[in-house]
Write a protein that holds these residues in place. Structure first.
Motif, short mmCIF file in Angstrom:
data_model
loop_
_atom_site.label_atom_id
_atom_site.label_comp_id
_atom_site.label_asym_id
_atom_site.label_seq_id
_atom_site.Cartn_x
_atom_site.Cartn_y
_atom_site.Cartn_z
N GLU A 75 15.79 12.92 0.53
CA GLU A 75 14.84 11.82 0.48
C GLU A 75 15.59 10.51 0.27
N THR A 76 15.05 9.44 0.83
CA THR A 76 15.63 8.13 0.55
C THR A 76 15.16 7.68 -0.82
N PRO A 77 15.96 6.85 -1.51
CA PRO A 77 15.62 6.48 -2.89
C PRO A 77 14.25 5.83 -3.02
N ASP A 78 13.78 5.11 -2.01
CA ASP A 78 12.52 4.40 -2.13
C ASP A 78 11.35 5.14 -1.47
N ASN A 79 11.55 6.43 -1.14
CA ASN A 79 10.46 7.22 -0.60
C ASN A 79 9.65 7.78 -1.76
N ARG A 80 8.92 6.90 -2.42
CA ARG A 80 8.16 7.29 -3.58
C ARG A 80 6.75 6.72 -3.47
N THR A 81 5.82 7.33 -4.17
CA THR A 81 4.46 6.84 -4.15
C THR A 81 4.41 5.40 -4.61
N LYS A 82 3.72 4.58 -3.90
CA LYS A 82 3.64 3.16 -4.24
C LYS A 82 2.67 2.97 -5.40
N ILE A 83 3.16 2.37 -6.46
CA ILE A 83 2.34 2.14 -7.65
C ILE A 83 1.81 0.72 -7.55
N ASP A 84 0.59 0.56 -7.04
CA ASP A 84 0.10 -0.79 -6.74
C ASP A 84 -1.27 -1.09 -7.34
N THR A 85 -1.72 -0.25 -8.28
CA THR A 85 -2.97 -0.53 -8.98
C THR A 85 -2.80 -0.19 -10.46
N PRO A 86 -3.60 -0.80 -11.34
CA PRO A 86 -3.54 -0.46 -12.77
C PRO A 86 -3.79 1.03 -13.01
N GLU A 87 -4.68 1.64 -12.22
CA GLU A 87 -4.99 3.05 -12.40
C GLU A 87 -3.78 3.92 -12.10
N LYS A 88 -3.05 3.57 -11.05
CA LYS A 88 -1.85 4.33 -10.72
C LYS A 88 -0.77 4.17 -11.78
N ILE A 89 -0.69 2.99 -12.38
CA ILE A 89 0.27 2.77 -13.46
C ILE A 89 -0.08 3.68 -14.64
N SER A 90 -1.35 3.77 -14.97
CA SER A 90 -1.78 4.64 -16.07
C SER A 90 -1.43 6.09 -15.79
N GLU A 91 -1.64 6.53 -14.56
CA GLU A 91 -1.31 7.90 -14.19
C GLU A 91 0.19 8.14 -14.26
N GLU B 124 5.23 -6.54 -10.42
CA GLU B 124 4.79 -6.81 -9.05
C GLU B 124 3.32 -7.22 -9.00
N LEU B 125 2.52 -6.74 -9.94
CA LEU B 125 1.10 -7.08 -9.98
C LEU B 125 0.85 -8.38 -10.74
N GLY B 126 1.92 -9.08 -11.09
CA GLY B 126 1.78 -10.39 -11.70
C GLY B 126 1.91 -10.42 -13.21
N ASP B 127 2.15 -9.26 -13.83
CA ASP B 127 2.31 -9.20 -15.28
C ASP B 127 1.18 -9.94 -16.00
N THR B 128 -0.03 -9.70 -15.57
CA THR B 128 -1.19 -10.39 -16.11
C THR B 128 -1.59 -9.82 -17.48
N PRO B 129 -2.30 -10.60 -18.29
CA PRO B 129 -2.65 -10.14 -19.65
C PRO B 129 -3.40 -8.81 -19.68
N ASP B 130 -4.20 -8.53 -18.65
CA ASP B 130 -4.94 -7.27 -18.67
C ASP B 130 -4.03 -6.05 -18.53
N LEU B 131 -2.78 -6.28 -18.10
CA LEU B 131 -1.82 -5.18 -17.97
C LEU B 131 -0.95 -5.01 -19.22
N ASN B 132 -1.15 -5.87 -20.22
CA ASN B 132 -0.30 -5.81 -21.42
C ASN B 132 -0.35 -4.45 -22.14
N PRO B 133 -1.50 -3.80 -22.27
CA PRO B 133 -1.50 -2.47 -22.92
C PRO B 133 -0.64 -1.46 -22.18
N LYS B 134 -0.65 -1.51 -20.85
CA LYS B 134 0.17 -0.58 -20.08
C LYS B 134 1.65 -0.93 -20.23
N LYS B 135 1.93 -2.22 -20.29
CA LYS B 135 3.32 -2.64 -20.52
C LYS B 135 3.80 -2.17 -21.88
#
Length: 495
Positions: free
Chosen positions: A25-41, A115-126
């Motif tokens: 596999e190529t190093p970047d052949n990975r599921t794209k994490i592009d939503t808060p829900e995917k980050i939580s998962e 990538e999602l802008g590091d917005t305040p609503d993402l702070n708990p996940k961060k």
């Protein structure tokens, strides 16, 4: 929760047995994490799918040689402080590998947040990503480096501290110094504490507010920052009624129910629990374990400050009492093929608890010379661990602590100085911690932190055939780097 499969290229740090699979596999052949829900998962995989308890407990002075014939090589190697040659379940290599896999997930989550802008609503996940990254690095440096000592930390070999997702197929890593690792852990912890939340459906399976404080307390205890430990644990107070484990209630459960209750999410004392891939529940069959003929050295009434029986009870229903255990661990066996009766074992473990945080708090009081407060808190702790405790007569004083735990020259030697009264109290707390967390590996952390000498005897036909002593500053206190990592350029520990 469904898992997100990520192709990791951390080949230097993880097992090379599946090298061909990685390279396909190529190093970047990975599921794209592009939503808060995917980050939580994704963050579900940011906790190591392995446990250190077999490793740590077997290296400690809580285990003895039962001479059981069913000895495993990995168990014997742990007992003798050797690098394990096996790489499967409950091994040193697996814990190393799984810890770095967890770190990779945390880093990928942090990159997605950015990538999602590091917005305040993402702070708990961060916050969760930072705390999980800090935790795995902390456990790695605890096992694979010399103990923290500010006088030598700048030159002591630590472990690679990884802060970015993998982008290269094979990347060479170097070991940060212990000082660098601790600085980076502290940075991640403090940033995580700012934003950590309790907004989880399964609160105790994530770094929540109290679990984060408990982790920070453990970290700052190692660093010797007593004021920070006290600040983080202040909500417990000096008599945390209802917040510590109730052994009277625990002992009343049916035998089969006890391990389920011990790591249950609804127990107030349990702050962070996990179900890693492990068979530690079956460890009573190990040759090197808590043996029936030596159990009184650990849980006999002479080890209780009041000279009374501990509420902590052992069981020897298997193997005719040759080995005994406290019934703490529940194994969930997930069948992958019911017909063939094969599957994967997972064991419930408590990673952080109010019980540990409270003992850490008492230790910080002692080191700040708040002996009267420490007396009151330690007395409370022993009172809820002792059968037949009588408040009117079972009292702790400086004299009783000094008599029960006399100062022995060169016994406890942390990197900081201890007065005689501090030395007695620190030993009392360490001995309480030793018993409260039997089988959980916590004792090894104190052995390393205080540079305690450990003797492991191996028996043949009832007689000592080998005497192995872990002396002060023994190089074996830092585990040897797993072969999968050292073969790919990670510098080995000196031997």
């Amino acid at each position: 929760m469904k898992n997100i499969k990520i192709i990791l290229s951390l080949l230097v740090l993880t097992s090379i047995t599946s090298c061909d699979e990685f390279l396909s596999e190529t190093p970047d052949n990975r599921t794209k994490i592009d939503t808060p829900e995917k980050i939580s998962e994704l963050l579900v995989t940011a906790y190591p799918n392995a446990t250190y308890m077999d490793i740590a407990e077997t290296m400690s002075d809580n285990v003895f040689d039962s001479e059981l014939s069913s000895v495993t090589q990995k168990n014997e190697q742990n007992y003798n402080w050797d690098m394990q040659t096996e790489t499967d379940i409950d091994t040193q290599a697996r814990f190393w590998n799984e810890s770095y896999k967890a770190i990779a997930s945390a880093n990928q989550a942090l990159a997605a947040i950015k990538e999602l802008g590091d917005t305040p609503d993402l702070n708990p996940k961060k916050a969760e990503a930072l705390l999980t990254r800090a935790y795995s690095h902390f456990m790695l440096v605890t096992f694979w480096a010399n103990r923290y000592n500010p006088a030598t930390a700048k030159t002591d070999l630590g472990i690679p501290y990884i802060t970015e997702p993998e982008t290269a197929l094979i990347k060479q890593y170097t070991r940060n110094s212990v000082e660098e690792v601790f600085d980076l852990i502290q940075k991640d912890i403090e940033e995580g504490l700012k934003y950590v939340t309790n907004d989880y459906k399964e609160l105790k399976f994530h770094f929540n507010k109290e679990a984060a404080k408990a982790f920070a307390c453990r970290f700052y205890l190692v660093k010797g920052d007593w004021n920070r430990v006290l600040e983080l644990s202040k909500d417990l107070g000096s008599a945390p009624a209802g917040k510590l484990r109730d052994y009277t209630v625990f002992n009343a459960f049916a035998f089969a129910q006890m391990p389920i209750e011990y790591s249950k999410e609804d127990k107030t004392t349990n702050l962070l629990v996990a179900y890693p891939y492990s068979i530690w529940r079956r460890a009573y069959s190990n040759r090197f374990y808590l043996t029936g003929n030596r159990q009184d050295e650990i849980l006999g009434k002479d080890t209780n400050i009041f000279g009374k029986t501990w509420l902590t009870r052992t069981s020897g229903i298997y193997l005719g009492g040759i080995n005994v255990f406290v019934n703490k661990f529940y194994e969930y066996f997930k069948y992958t093929n019911v017909t063939a009766q094969i599957g994967e074992p997972y064991t419930g473990v408590v990673l952080f608890s109010n019980d540990e945080m409270f003992l850490n708090r008492i230790e910080a009081h002692v080191m700040n010379n708040q002996i009267d407060v420490a007396n009151s808190e330690l007395e409370y702790f022993f009172s809820i661990r002792t059968t037949g405790y009588v408040a009117a007569t079972d009292k702790l004083t400086q004299a009783s602590i000094a008599a029960k735990y006399p100062v022995i020259d060169n016994e406890y030697t942390p990197f900081y100085a201890l007065t005689p009264i501090q030395a007695s109290y620190i030993k009392a707390i360490a001995e309480a911690r030793r018993r409260d967390f039997i089988h959980e590996g916590i004792r090894w952390f104190d052995i390393k932190r205080f540079n305690i000498v450990v003797e492991h005897d191996t028996y043949t036909s009832g007689k000592v055939s080998r005497k192995n002593i872990l002396v002060k500053d023994d190089k074996r206190r830092a585990l040897q780097i797993p072969l999968s990592a050292s073969n790919n350029g990670i510098e080995k520990n000196p031997r």
